[in-house]
Structures are given as structure tokens and as C-alpha cells.
Design an enzyme around this catalytic site. Structure first.
Site, PDB file in Angstrom:
ATOM      1  N   CYS A  43       0.815  -1.214   0.000  1.00 34.08           N
ATOM      2  CA  CYS A  43       0.000   0.000   0.000  1.00 34.08           C
ATOM      3  C   CYS A  43       0.850   1.267   0.000  1.00 34.08           C
ATOM      4  CB  CYS A  43      -0.942  -0.016   1.204  1.00 34.08           C
ATOM      5  SG  CYS A  43      -1.878   1.504   1.385  1.00 34.08           S
ATOM      6  N   ALA A 183     -10.045  -4.460 -16.261  1.00 35.99           N
ATOM      7  CA  ALA A 183     -10.710  -3.182 -15.950  1.00 35.99           C
ATOM      8  C   ALA A 183     -11.159  -3.154 -14.500  1.00 35.99           C
ATOM      9  CB  ALA A 183     -11.889  -2.954 -16.885  1.00 35.99           C
ATOM     10  N   GLY A 184     -10.289  -3.664 -13.585  1.00 38.83           N
ATOM     11  CA  GLY A 184     -10.552  -3.554 -12.146  1.00 38.83           C
ATOM     12  C   GLY A 184      -9.980  -2.231 -11.631  1.00 38.83           C
ATOM     13  N   GLY A 187      -6.339  -1.360 -13.066  1.00 37.82           N
ATOM     14  CA  GLY A 187      -6.355  -1.015 -14.490  1.00 37.82           C
ATOM     15  C   GLY A 187      -6.955   0.361 -14.728  1.00 37.82           C
ATOM     16  N   ALA A 330      -6.762  -2.235   1.857  1.00 28.43           N
ATOM     17  CA  ALA A 330      -5.937  -1.840   2.998  1.00 28.43           C
ATOM     18  C   ALA A 330      -6.783  -1.653   4.258  1.00 28.43           C
ATOM     19  CB  ALA A 330      -5.193  -0.543   2.669  1.00 28.43           C
ATOM     20  N   HIS A 454     -25.548  23.317   2.762  1.00 31.27           N
ATOM     21  CA  HIS A 454     -25.801  23.728   1.388  1.00 31.27           C
ATOM     22  C   HIS A 454     -24.862  24.867   1.025  1.00 31.27           C
ATOM     23  CE1 HIS A 454     -27.997  24.552  -2.281  1.00 31.27           C
ATOM     24  NE2 HIS A 454     -28.001  25.835  -1.960  1.00 31.27           N
TER      25      HIS A 454
HETATM   26  P1  NAI Z   1      -9.383  -7.040 -10.074  1.00 30.82           P
HETATM   27  O1  NAI Z   1      -9.594  -8.435  -9.663  1.00 30.82           O
HETATM   28  O2  NAI Z   1     -10.113  -5.947  -9.393  1.00 30.82           O
HETATM   29  O3  NAI Z   1      -9.675  -6.883 -11.643  1.00 30.82           O
HETATM   30  C1  NAI Z   1      -9.027  -7.695 -12.602  1.00 30.82           C
HETATM   31  C2  NAI Z   1      -9.833  -7.720 -13.884  1.00 30.82           C
HETATM   32  O4  NAI Z   1      -9.071  -8.408 -14.866  1.00 30.82           O
HETATM   33  C3  NAI Z   1     -11.163  -8.442 -13.758  1.00 30.82           C
HETATM   34  O5  NAI Z   1     -12.186  -7.581 -14.186  1.00 30.82           O
HETATM   35  C4  NAI Z   1     -10.998  -9.661 -14.693  1.00 30.82           C
HETATM   36  O6  NAI Z   1     -12.199  -9.987 -15.362  1.00 30.82           O
HETATM   37  C5  NAI Z   1      -9.943  -9.161 -15.689  1.00 30.82           C
HETATM   38  N1  NAI Z   1      -9.171 -10.235 -16.355  1.00 30.82           N
HETATM   39  C6  NAI Z   1      -8.591 -11.319 -15.788  1.00 30.82           C
HETATM   40  N2  NAI Z   1      -7.931 -12.057 -16.724  1.00 30.82           N
HETATM   41  C7  NAI Z   1      -8.080 -11.431 -17.914  1.00 30.82           C
HETATM   42  C8  NAI Z   1      -7.631 -11.687 -19.271  1.00 30.82           C
HETATM   43  N3  NAI Z   1      -6.856 -12.747 -19.586  1.00 30.82           N
HETATM   44  N4  NAI Z   1      -7.999 -10.827 -20.248  1.00 30.82           N
HETATM   45  C9  NAI Z   1      -8.776  -9.745 -19.946  1.00 30.82           C
HETATM   46  N5  NAI Z   1      -9.217  -9.447 -18.698  1.00 30.82           N
HETATM   47  C10 NAI Z   1      -8.877 -10.265 -17.684  1.00 30.82           C
HETATM   48  O7  NAI Z   1      -7.791  -6.828  -9.964  1.00 30.82           O
HETATM   49  P2  NAI Z   1      -6.834  -5.577  -9.949  1.00 30.82           P
HETATM   50  O8  NAI Z   1      -7.424  -4.373 -10.575  1.00 30.82           O
HETATM   51  O9  NAI Z   1      -5.547  -6.105 -10.498  1.00 30.82           O
HETATM   52  O10 NAI Z   1      -6.658  -5.286  -8.400  1.00 30.82           O
HETATM   53  C11 NAI Z   1      -6.119  -6.282  -7.532  1.00 30.82           C
HETATM   54  C12 NAI Z   1      -6.648  -6.124  -6.132  1.00 30.82           C
HETATM   55  O11 NAI Z   1      -6.159  -4.936  -5.546  1.00 30.82           O
HETATM   56  C13 NAI Z   1      -8.159  -6.077  -6.096  1.00 30.82           C
HETATM   57  O12 NAI Z   1      -8.624  -6.862  -5.038  1.00 30.82           O
HETATM   58  C14 NAI Z   1      -8.460  -4.621  -5.849  1.00 30.82           C
HETATM   59  O13 NAI Z   1      -9.666  -4.436  -5.134  1.00 30.82           O
HETATM   60  C15 NAI Z   1      -7.246  -4.159  -5.043  1.00 30.82           C
HETATM   61  N6  NAI Z   1      -7.007  -2.745  -5.294  1.00 30.82           N
HETATM   62  C16 NAI Z   1      -7.837  -1.830  -4.730  1.00 30.82           C
HETATM   63  C17 NAI Z   1      -7.690  -0.494  -5.012  1.00 30.82           C
HETATM   64  C18 NAI Z   1      -8.630   0.461  -4.409  1.00 30.82           C
HETATM   65  O14 NAI Z   1      -9.264   0.126  -3.427  1.00 30.82           O
HETATM   66  N7  NAI Z   1      -8.784   1.641  -4.964  1.00 30.82           N
HETATM   67  C19 NAI Z   1      -6.648   0.006  -5.909  1.00 30.82           C
HETATM   68  C20 NAI Z   1      -5.860  -1.042  -6.461  1.00 30.82           C
HETATM   69  C21 NAI Z   1      -6.039  -2.353  -6.155  1.00 30.82           C
END
Ligand code: NAI
Length: 475
Positions: A43, A183-184, A187, A330, A454
Site C-alpha cells: 500500500c 478493468a478492475g 487497471g 488496505a 448547502h
Molecule cells: P481485479 O480483480 O479488481 O480486476 C481484474 C480484472 O481483470 C477483472 O475484471 C478480470 O475480469 C480481468 N481479467 C482477468 N484475466 C483477464 C484476461 N486474460 N484478459 C482480460 N481481462 C482479464 O484486480 P486488480 O485491478 O488487479 O486489483 C487487484 C486487487 O487490488 C483487487 O482486489 C483490488 O480491489 C485491489 N485494489 C484496490 C484499489 C482500491 O481500493 N482503490 C486500488 C488497487 C487495487
């Protein structure tokens, strides 16, 4: 004895360091073992904090270019000084990691640099960077080693062309073309940074929507705003490989619906397809500590680790955060670290998983707590919906931040709030009103009858809550 502790925490991320401080406050003699040279884990060093530093900086750059003129502020010859932007980010990280070192000293927590391994249920072996070993005797252990990025087996990280989130925080030139896989949260956030700094960004996502399990209607709304900003999306497409020639990658993908093959070129490919628990070298196998098929350490409701045999859980070995099942966030790890410390000190630690907020720090931001409409339908729970767009909120208009909306979901019979979803300005801060009301099991009427100054963005929440019973007033 110098090397004897009440608690040894392995890992100094938000779960480990917050848990260690709570334990020390409760009078436990505590040590933290960290393999990296700085405290703070993913983090602080390569996650939440540096990404937010770059998101804030890149947002300023985008605002100057695209929005200030409408405010009557004319800035000519705006240029990007990427080295300064990266240096500022590094300073933000350093200040935060130094802050933890200060908190450890203040709370008399011993810090030991090296890799921790469970030698027995009461001994942690530490291998220091120079290879020498030390044994720490302890009454309790807290495993808080977090997670690492998933790698695609057909597209290995090379650190230059095919990269993880870690390298995406240190690119020294803006890529011309960036392909983001997934697109999580990662991404969308890091894609936004490089898009704002001038990269042509294409996101390839396996699912038919962005933002993972977040509310489908609002995910679609965010998708449209990001498309307007210039981010391109290929949804319902599975990445199958990448051919890296010199410094260009040809990313291959197949449409999930019909298997049609296609490809797109990029000079940088950011793979953001989730993370996996990190337990390498912890010695879990030797003690028979149970893990699920995805590698998550299994714990009981008191965060005590389960065993692979029929033996009861180890009463003095705790695991928290990304290492155990649940959202990899986190603030979830922090709450678990605190609860575990309180439990081992004889107090009543508890985590309410129904009110864990999720935030994606795009602009506008996407924040949510509780159930989505899809989940309520699936569980056959009758609900009422109230919505309100920021385009009808006075403060949002004054600030020219009108993209997005609020959705409040309340139980049909009792009016109890079951979920709140926000795409909009400062959604990351606005969501906590909903978290607090849900913590007290409050109703949409409670939210609607509470004062909201407001003009503020937060009035959009109140209007959406009023909308649950059809009483929305503003526009
Ligand atoms: P994620 O699990 O949120 O998203 C990964 C995405 O990749 C999914 O939508 C999945 O369908 C797609 N995917 C998987 N394999 C694929 C393929 N071969 N081709 C195309 N798409 C594919 O993972 P992410 O964004 O890497 O984050 C990891 C972790 O870290 C998550 O648990 C997330 O919640 C956490 N995190 C949280 C943040 C926040 O709270 N703002 C910021 C960064 C990370």
C-alpha cells in the site's frame, strides 16, 4: 529477554503495522519483521499511496489542459515535467514510510529487517539481508504478508514492456500506446494516470462490464465518462498472449462470445488481472496451516489459523489482510489487524464486513458500500431505489463536476439502507456518511432527515435518500 515477545507480526503493511500498534497500546511487547528496506508494504510503497500521488498530479495536468479555460483561467504552453512528478510521488511515499518508523519508535515496537518464517508455533526465524539468522521467541504471531500481482502464464512480466502495477508507477517516459489488461481498480486507476499524461490507452477486459463486482448501472455510467475522456475499452475479450518484438508488443485477444481473434499494438502492456496471497517461505506447510485452493490462509472468526488435520486452530497464530479470504483492501486489513490484536490481548475484537467501503479513484471517483442491486435481486430481497444525478446538484454545477450520480438502496419493508453507490466528485469521501449510517443500521429516512450543509456534493446523497420514497426536491 531481548528476543522474547508477546507478539511478532510478519509484514508491515496496513494490516501488520496497524495491528502491531494496537497490540503495543494494549501492553503487548511487540516486534515487526519486514523483508523490505522500508515499512508500509504494498500500500505505502507500490500501491495505494504512490498511485494516489500520481492520480492527483495527473489530474492537475488534465484540469489545466481541458477545464481551466472554461473557468476563465488561461494557461499557455503547459508542459509535463514527468521527473518532478515522479520525484514528488517518491517523497510522498518516503514521508509515509518514515511516519511508520516514527510510530514504531513511539509505541516501543521492535523492528527487525529480514524474512520471517514460522519455525514452530512460538518461534519466528528471521533471515536478515546479509543471510544471517535470528530466532524470535513469541507468545503470539500475526501473519500479515499481503499479496502480489497475478501473472498471466502466457504473458510473463519482463519489467519493461509487459509490466505490473509496480513498474506502472515508475515509467520514465509517457508510453505512446498503452494496453491495460483488466478493468478492475488497478487497471482503471493507473490507466487514468497515463491517459491524462498523454498515452493512448486501451483496456481489454474479460467481463462485459468494468469495475468488477461494483453496481452494474453505475459501472456503465463510469464507463461512458472514461470513454469521453479518451480511454478505449474492449469488453468481453480474453487476452491470449503477447508477442514482444524490440520494444513493441502485439497483444492478442479473443472475443469471449464468438472466439473471434484480434490483436492490438502497444509499447507498454500493464497486466492488472488481480492479486494473489503471498505466503512464500512462511513455513505454513511445516506447521500444517490450512489454505484454500487459491492460496488464501484459512482462519476462524477470531483470525486464528486453521490446520490441515483435524486438530483445532492454532490459538496463538493469527492471519489477516490480503493473506486471508475477503476483499483485498488496505482498510479491511487494518480492521482485521486491530481486531486480532484486541482478541489476543483478551478484548472483544470484531470486524463488520457488511460495511466495508470500496473505492476506485478514477475521476469521477466510484465508491460503494453494501449490496448492489444485482446482489439484492439474486438474494430475493425486496428493495426500493432512490437516485440523484450530480448534474442537478448546485455545488457540482458551480465546480463543473457534474458527471455521475448517487444510488441509495433500502429494504422495502423497513427502509434500512442496504447499499449506497456513488460515481461522482469526491465519492471516496462522500461514501463514509453511508458507512456510518449503515454501521448503526439506519434507514434512508435517517439519511434524508440529517442536515447536509448547502451547497455541498453531499446533498446528492440526501436527495437520493429522499428519492427512496419519491420525495427528491432539487430539480
Ligand atoms: P481485479 O480483480 O479488481 O480486476 C481484474 C480484472 O481483470 C477483472 O475484471 C478480470 O475480469 C480481468 N481479467 C482477468 N484475466 C483477464 C484476461 N486474460 N484478459 C482480460 N481481462 C482479464 O484486480 P486488480 O485491478 O488487479 O486489483 C487487484 C486487487 O487490488 C483487487 O482486489 C483490488 O480491489 C485491489 N485494489 C484496490 C484499489 C482500491 O481500493 N482503490 C486500488 C488497487 C487495487
Amino acid at each position: 529477554m531481548a528476543n522474547t515477545f508477546d507478539l511478532v507480526v510478519i509484514g508491515s503493511g496496513p494490516g501488520g503495522y496497524v495491528g502491531a500498534i494496537r497490540a503495543a497500546q494494549l501492553g503487548l511487547k511487540t516486534a515487526v519483521v519486514e523483508k523490505d528496506p522500508t515499512f508500509g508494504g504494498t500500500c505505502l510503497n507500490v500501491g495505494c499511496i504512490p498511485s494516489k500521488a500520481l492520480l492527483d498530479s495527473s489530474e492537475h495536468y488534465a484540469t489545466v489542459q481541458h477545464e481551466l479555460a472554461a473557468h476563465g483561467v488561461l494557461a499557455k504552453n503547459v508542459t509535463l515535467d514527468l521527473p518532478t512528478m515522479l520525484k514528488r510521488k517518491d517523497k510522498v511515499v518516503l514521508d509515509n514510510t518514515n511516519g511508520i518508523a516514527f510510530l514504531f519508535k513511539k509505541n516501543k515496537i521492535a523492528s527487525v529487517q529480514g524474512r520471517g518464517r514460522l519455525k514452530s508455533t512460538t518461534e519466528v526465524e528471521v533471515t536478515r539481508p546479509d543471510g544471517s539468522k535470528e530466532i524470535l521467541q513469541t507468545r503470539n504471531v500475526m501473519l500479515a504478508t499481503g499479496s502480489v500481482p497475478n501473472e498471466l502464464p502466457f504473458m510473463r512480466f519482463d519489467g519493461r514492456t509487459v509490466i505490473s502495477s509496480t513498474e506502472a508507477l515508475t515509467l520514465t517516459t509517457v508510453p505512446k500506446k498503452m494496453v491495460v489488461i483488466g478493468a478492475g481498480a488497478i487497471g482503471l486507476e493507473l490507466g487514468s494516470v497515463w491517459l491524462r499524461l498523454g498515452a493512448d490507452v486501451t483496456v481489454i477486459e474479460y467481463g462485459n462490464k468494468i469495475a468488477g463486482p461494483m453496481d452494474a448501472g453505475l459501472s456503465d455510467r463510469l464507463l461512458r465518462v472514461l470513454q469521453k475522456q479518451g480511454m478505449k475499452f474492449i469488453l468481453g475479450a480474453k487476452t491470449t498472449g503477447a508477442e514482444v518484438k524490440k520494444s513493441v508488443a502485439v497483444v492478442k485477444f479473443e472475443t469471449v462470445a464468438d472466439g473471434a481473434k484480434n490483436s492490438v499494438e502497444a509499447d507498454v502492456v500493464l497486466v492488472a488481472v488481480g492479486r494473489k496471497p503471498y505466503s512464500e517461505g512462511l513455513g505454513l506447510e511445516d506447521l500444517g496451516i490450512a489454505r484454500d485452493p487459491r492460496g488464501f490462509v484459512l482462519v476462524n472468526e477470531h483470525f486464528q489459523v486453521l490446520t490441515t488435520t483435524n486438530r483445532p486452530p492454532y490459538p496463538n497464530i493469527f492471519a489477516i489482510g490480503d493473506l486471508i479470504p475477503g476483499p483485498m483492501l488496505a482498510h479491511k486489513a487494518e480492521e482485521e489487524g486491530v481486531a486480532a490484536a484486541e482478541l489476543m490481548a483478551g478484548h472483544a475484537g470484531h470486524v463488520n464486513y457488511e460495511t466495508v467501503p470500496s473505492v476506485i479513484y478514477t475521476w469521477p471517483e466510484f465508491a460503494a458500500v453494501g449490496a448492489t442491486e444485482e446482489q439484492l435481486k439474486q438474494n430475493q430481497i425486496s428493495y426500493k431505489v432512490g437516485t440523484f444525478p450530480f448534474s442537478a446538484n448546485g455545488r457540482a454545477r458551480a465546480a463543473m463536476q457534474t458527471d455521475g450520480m448517487v444510488k441509495v438502496l433500502a429494504e422495502a419493508k423497513t427502509d434500512r439502507i442496504l447499499g449506497v453507490h456513488i460515481v461522482g466528485p469526491r465519492a471516496s469521501d462522500l461514501i463514509h456518511e453511508a458507512v456510518a449510517i449503515m454501521e448503526f443500521k439506519g434507514s434512508a429516512e435517517d439519511m434524508a432527515r440529517s442536515f447536509h450543509a448547502h451547497p455541498t456534493f453531499s446533498e446528492a446523497l440526501r436527495e437520493a435518500a429522499l428519492g427512496v420514497d419519491g420525495h427528491t426536491r432539487q430539480m
